[in-house]
Scaffold this motif. Structure first.
Motif, PDB file in Angstrom:
ATOM      1  N   PHE A  77       4.506   7.008   1.786  1.00 31.68           N
ATOM      2  CA  PHE A  77       5.371   7.807   0.902  1.00 31.68           C
ATOM      3  C   PHE A  77       4.491   8.589  -0.057  1.00 31.68           C
ATOM      4  N   THR A  78       5.101   9.511  -0.781  1.00 31.54           N
ATOM      5  CA  THR A  78       4.346  10.271  -1.776  1.00 31.54           C
ATOM      6  C   THR A  78       5.026  10.119  -3.136  1.00 31.54           C
ATOM      7  N   GLU A  79       4.236  10.292  -4.174  1.00 32.81           N
ATOM      8  CA  GLU A  79       4.778  10.192  -5.530  1.00 32.81           C
ATOM      9  C   GLU A  79       3.908  11.072  -6.413  1.00 32.81           C
ATOM     10  N   GLU A  80       4.490  12.069  -7.009  1.00 37.04           N
ATOM     11  CA  GLU A  80       3.736  13.057  -7.799  1.00 37.04           C
ATOM     12  C   GLU A  80       2.571  13.583  -6.971  1.00 37.04           C
ATOM     13  N   ASP A  81       1.332  13.414  -7.472  1.00 39.57           N
ATOM     14  CA  ASP A  81       0.199  13.963  -6.706  1.00 39.57           C
ATOM     15  C   ASP A  81      -0.439  12.916  -5.796  1.00 39.57           C
ATOM     16  N   ARG A  82       0.271  11.830  -5.561  1.00 40.88           N
ATOM     17  CA  ARG A  82      -0.324  10.755  -4.774  1.00 40.88           C
ATOM     18  C   ARG A  82       0.346  10.573  -3.415  1.00 40.88           C
ATOM     19  N   THR A  83      -0.478  10.245  -2.447  1.00 44.59           N
ATOM     20  CA  THR A  83       0.025   9.914  -1.122  1.00 44.59           C
ATOM     21  C   THR A  83      -0.357   8.468  -0.849  1.00 44.59           C
ATOM     22  N   TYR A  84       0.626   7.692  -0.449  1.00 48.87           N
ATOM     23  CA  TYR A  84       0.376   6.276  -0.170  1.00 48.87           C
ATOM     24  C   TYR A  84       0.268   6.040   1.325  1.00 48.87           C
ATOM     25  N   LEU A  85      -0.779   5.304   1.687  1.00 46.66           N
ATOM     26  CA  LEU A  85      -0.969   4.918   3.080  1.00 46.66           C
ATOM     27  C   LEU A  85      -0.919   3.408   3.137  1.00 46.66           C
ATOM     28  N   LEU A  86      -0.288   2.881   4.173  1.00 39.59           N
ATOM     29  CA  LEU A  86      -0.267   1.432   4.341  1.00 39.59           C
ATOM     30  C   LEU A  86      -0.796   1.186   5.746  1.00 39.59           C
ATOM     31  N   TYR A  87      -1.848   0.395   5.852  1.00 33.91           N
ATOM     32  CA  TYR A  87      -2.454   0.243   7.169  1.00 33.91           C
ATOM     33  C   TYR A  87      -2.843  -1.193   7.451  1.00 33.91           C
ATOM     34  N   LYS A  88      -2.878  -1.516   8.730  1.00 32.50           N
ATOM     35  CA  LYS A  88      -3.279  -2.845   9.169  1.00 32.50           C
ATOM     36  C   LYS A  88      -4.712  -2.760   9.692  1.00 32.50           C
ATOM     37  N   VAL A  89      -5.526  -3.725   9.323  1.00 28.97           N
ATOM     38  CA  VAL A  89      -6.898  -3.746   9.829  1.00 28.97           C
ATOM     39  C   VAL A  89      -6.862  -4.226  11.278  1.00 28.97           C
ATOM     40  N   VAL A  90      -7.175  -3.316  12.185  1.00 27.52           N
ATOM     41  CA  VAL A  90      -7.101  -3.642  13.614  1.00 27.52           C
ATOM     42  C   VAL A  90      -8.429  -3.419  14.335  1.00 27.52           C
ATOM     43  N   GLY A  91      -9.380  -2.787  13.664  1.00 24.45           N
ATOM     44  CA  GLY A  91     -10.656  -2.496  14.317  1.00 24.45           C
ATOM     45  C   GLY A  91     -11.672  -2.042  13.294  1.00 24.45           C
ATOM     46  N   PRO A  92     -12.841  -1.589  13.749  1.00 25.49           N
ATOM     47  CA  PRO A  92     -13.914  -1.194  12.817  1.00 25.49           C
ATOM     48  C   PRO A  92     -13.503  -0.072  11.863  1.00 25.49           C
ATOM     49  N   GLY A  93     -12.693   0.864  12.336  1.00 22.71           N
ATOM     50  CA  GLY A  93     -12.286   1.992  11.483  1.00 22.71           C
ATOM     51  C   GLY A  93     -11.473   1.538  10.292  1.00 22.71           C
ATOM     52  N   THR A  94     -10.421   0.797  10.561  1.00 24.25           N
ATOM     53  CA  THR A  94      -9.558   0.325   9.477  1.00 24.25           C
ATOM     54  C   THR A  94     -10.286  -0.715   8.610  1.00 24.25           C
ATOM     55  N   ALA A  95     -11.177  -1.498   9.229  1.00 25.74           N
ATOM     56  CA  ALA A  95     -11.943  -2.482   8.448  1.00 25.74           C
ATOM     57  C   ALA A  95     -12.836  -1.764   7.436  1.00 25.74           C
ATOM     58  N   THR A  96     -13.457  -0.672   7.884  1.00 26.00           N
ATOM     59  CA  THR A  96     -14.317   0.110   6.986  1.00 26.00           C
ATOM     60  C   THR A  96     -13.485   0.743   5.874  1.00 26.00           C
ATOM     61  N   LEU A  97     -12.331   1.261   6.235  1.00 20.51           N
ATOM     62  CA  LEU A  97     -11.464   1.884   5.229  1.00 20.51           C
ATOM     63  C   LEU A  97     -11.044   0.870   4.166  1.00 20.51           C
ATOM     64  N   SER A  98     -10.822  -0.366   4.599  1.00 19.76           N
ATOM     65  CA  SER A  98     -10.363  -1.396   3.652  1.00 19.76           C
ATOM     66  C   SER A  98     -11.430  -1.738   2.621  1.00 19.76           C
ATOM     67  N   GLN A  99     -12.675  -1.376   2.911  1.00 22.60           N
ATOM     68  CA  GLN A  99     -13.772  -1.643   1.974  1.00 22.60           C
ATOM     69  C   GLN A  99     -13.979  -0.518   0.964  1.00 22.60           C
ATOM     70  N   ARG A 100     -13.308   0.585   1.173  1.00 19.17           N
ATOM     71  CA  ARG A 100     -13.512   1.725   0.271  1.00 19.17           C
ATOM     72  C   ARG A 100     -12.946   1.424  -1.113  1.00 19.17           C
ATOM     73  N   GLN A 101     -13.654   1.933  -2.122  1.00 16.49           N
ATOM     74  CA  GLN A 101     -13.350   1.566  -3.501  1.00 16.49           C
ATOM     75  C   GLN A 101     -12.597   2.669  -4.248  1.00 16.49           C
ATOM     76  N   LYS A 102     -11.877   2.233  -5.244  1.00 15.53           N
ATOM     77  CA  LYS A 102     -11.203   3.121  -6.183  1.00 15.53           C
ATOM     78  C   LYS A 102     -12.204   4.140  -6.737  1.00 15.53           C
ATOM     79  N   GLY A 103     -11.787   5.390  -6.817  1.00 14.25           N
ATOM     80  CA  GLY A 103     -12.658   6.429  -7.369  1.00 14.25           C
ATOM     81  C   GLY A 103     -13.440   7.183  -6.305  1.00 14.25           C
ATOM     82  N   GLU A 104     -13.605   6.582  -5.137  1.00 15.18           N
ATOM     83  CA  GLU A 104     -14.328   7.260  -4.064  1.00 15.18           C
ATOM     84  C   GLU A 104     -13.473   8.377  -3.461  1.00 15.18           C
TER      85      GLU A 104
END
Lengths: 273, 308
Positions: A62-89
């Motif tokens: 969903f979106t809210e003001e200037d934000r877009t929300y993504l909800l994802y399941k860790v299923v492989g290396p791609g999503t696992a890497t994304l789950s490690q990304r930090q606030k501000g990056e």
């Protein structure tokens, strides 16, 4: 002419909300403004090296003001890497992509049946919000393997939708499949002897694992309910160039990224799925 | 800018290309898909998605899966066939102010011949890339799985198509052979103007959980950075044995990768899988390449080619 840019989004948050499931908020005004229910983005999970290599497709939650929300399941290396990304990056985003759900054909007096399996709720949540805004009645059928995997239940209820839960191990809601609950709901109506026009009363929107999608389609056929389904296929480019995300339709192969990801259930060639 | 820039124009056959960095077949659609992201006229040449004489539906999904630093695909040359391609794409392609190379493939030599004949016009296309190496389709008339595994048939097909067109002819080879330089020689003997290498390396991705192959076709072709060291070796092996120009392909992501291929013997290169990751990435690759030339004070591209 260059008309599309690859967007840069700032990670506002990236939190675990259920086992293996993460919710990420990204700040990018243009994306939040443009994204429609059922569309997706191709997100680059890292910039450091070539592994993971490809962007990954994620449905807009969903979106809210200037934000877009993504909800994802860790299923492989791609999503696992994304789950490690930090606030501000900063993350590189291609999108919004795809067609999204089509609400133009819907008459406002039809009740919307939303069927979600696992993280299938991701693109459906934004749709539910939109349907409710239009004053359309919504019944959500959400299924998962167990209680911990039931996503966004409270937020769903807050939209004023009826929410029915099924878990495979019976830890919440009805024990069994989400399709069982859906059929029960439809049969209640059938009992009043109105089976004939049941298809005129409902419209259905679906996202989830393939086996679930297939059985929902059977239900749609049986009760003659107009149904739109969001498909998730392996994708490389997201823009119709690689021809990787092919899905067999009654008119031959179509591309999930460009022609979809939402298809009318009647467009799909079901015996090829 | 003040200082003189290195001339990065190159010549292959009778055609001059504005630069040696091109877009690989099957990774750039017919160009149109990328117009939104970059100025496609900056590109040295665009090689279209492969066209076959008659339409091909493509392979059963899943057709694509990511592997470590690579991409495994089994698209299966999905396309609408030569007639439809001509009807729908020619007027668009002819307007693009860069070199257009049409990739063609067939099940038999005759199909290659007919396809090239059908698509050849007076001054169009600038070149044909003869895809002798798609790992995802089957062929007649050879005991080999791929045409470019058979030196005799490869030479024969190049000779056949050369007779049917005045356009430049480039042969695209598979690395799935014992000695790629042998096939490159066959192509040279057949009269090709250049050789493009490599197509994908055949591979399989397995899902242990479900105990089955990930791709619908089981076998696919591997591309991306994962294959770059092997592709560099293939280019160098061929460079030692042939005189016609080599167009290097395999995992080019950045400007420095272009240089690496040139040092191994490539006159030009093709960017492939990178287009899927960064549809606007071309500008950076070209810039990095130019920056390198400037930094190393390279006056002529040919001084790089085959240096190692």
């Amino acid at each position: 002419m260059k008309t599309k840019k690859i967007l840069q989004g700032k990670i506002i948050s990236n939190k675990k909300i259920a086992p293996d499931h993460f919710k990420m908020a990204i700040q990018n005004e243009w994306l939040a403004l443009k994204a429609r229910p059922g569309q997706f983005v191709m997100i680059k999970v890292q910039e450091k090296n070539n592994d993971p290599l490809l962007r990954i497709p994620l449905g807009v939650h969903f979106t809210e003001e200037d934000r877009t929300y993504l909800l994802y399941k860790v299923v492989g290396p791609g999503t696992a890497t994304l789950s490690q990304r930090q606030k501000g990056e900063i993350v590189s985003i291609l999108g919004p992509l795809g067609n999204g759900f089509d609400l133009s054909k819907n008459s406002p007096d039809k009740e919307a049946l939303i069927v979600a399996g696992g993280h299938g709720i991701v693109p459906l949540y934004m749709l539910i919000k939109e349907l409710r805004k239009k004053g359309i009645k919504v019944a959500v059928f959400e299924g998962a393997c167990s209680k911990e995997h039931i996503l966004c239940e409270n937020r769903l209820k807050q939209t004023g939708s009826k929410v029915f839960i099924a878990t495979e191990n019976g830890t919440q809601g009805k024990k069994g499949r989400v399709t069982d609950v859906l059929v029960e709901y439809l049969k209640k109506y059938e009992k009043n002897g109105k089976r004939k026009n049941i298809g005129e009363k409902y419209i259905m929107f679906v996202c989830g694992p393939k086996p679930m999608i297939k059985s929902v389609n059977k239900i749609a056929e049986k009760f003659k309910i107009n149904t739109q389904i969001s498909f998730a296929e392996y994708m490389a480019c997201g823009i119709g160039a690689c021809l990787g995300c092919a899905i067999m339709t009654v008119d031959g192969y179509k591309m999930t990224c460009k022609d979809g990801p939402v298809f009318d259930s009647k467009e799909i060639k079901w015996d090829a799925q | 800018m003040g200082c003189a820039m290195t001339d990065i124009k190159i010549k292959i056959g009778n055609k001059e290309f504005k630069n040696p960095i091109w877009m690989a077949s099957g990774t750039f659609g017919y160009g149109k898909e990328f117009e939104d992201f970059l100025d496609i006229e900056k590109i040295g040449a665009i090689i279209t998605k492969t066209v076959t004489l008659t339409a091909r539906e493509g392979n059963k999904p899943p057709r694509i899966v990511e592997t470590p630093a690579g991409l495994l695909n089994s698209i299966g040359l999905e396309n609408k066939g030569a007639d439809k391609f001509k009807e729908e794409m020619y007027s668009y392609l002819k307007k693009i102010n860069t070199k257009i190379i049409i990739s063609v493939a067939g099940g038999t030599g005759k199909e290659y011949e007919e396809c090239v004949e059908k698509l050849s016009e007076k001054n169009f296309p600038d070149a044909f890339e003869i895809n002798l190496s798609c790992p995802n389709v089957t062929h007649e008339g050879t005991k080999y799985q791929l045409i470019a595994q058979d030196p005799i048939l490869t030479e024969k097909i190049i000779k056949m198509v050369k007779k049917k067109t005045k356009s430049v002819v480039i042969a695209k080879l598979t690395p799935n052979v014992t000695d790629v330089s042998e096939i490159a020689r066959a192509v040279e003997n057949g009269g090709a103007d250049a050789v493009a290498m490599v197509n994908t390396y055949m591979g399989i991705a397995v899902c242990a959980e479900e105990q089955k192959a990930v791709l619908g076709n089981v076998v696919g072709g591997l591309s991306g950075p994962a294959i770059k060291p092997m592709a560099l070796k293939a280019v160098r092996d061929a460079y030692k044995k042939i005189k016609i120009p080599i167009i290097g392909i395999g995992g080019i992501m950045r400007g420095m990768d272009v240089v690496e291929f040139m040092l191994c013997g490539a006159t030009a290169v093709q960017v492939g899988t990178a287009n899927f990751v960064n549809p606007d990435g071309y500008d950076l690759i070209l810039k990095e390449f130019k920056d390198y030339l400037k930094r190393k004070n390279i006056k002529k591209l040919s001084s790089l080619v085959g240096k190692i």
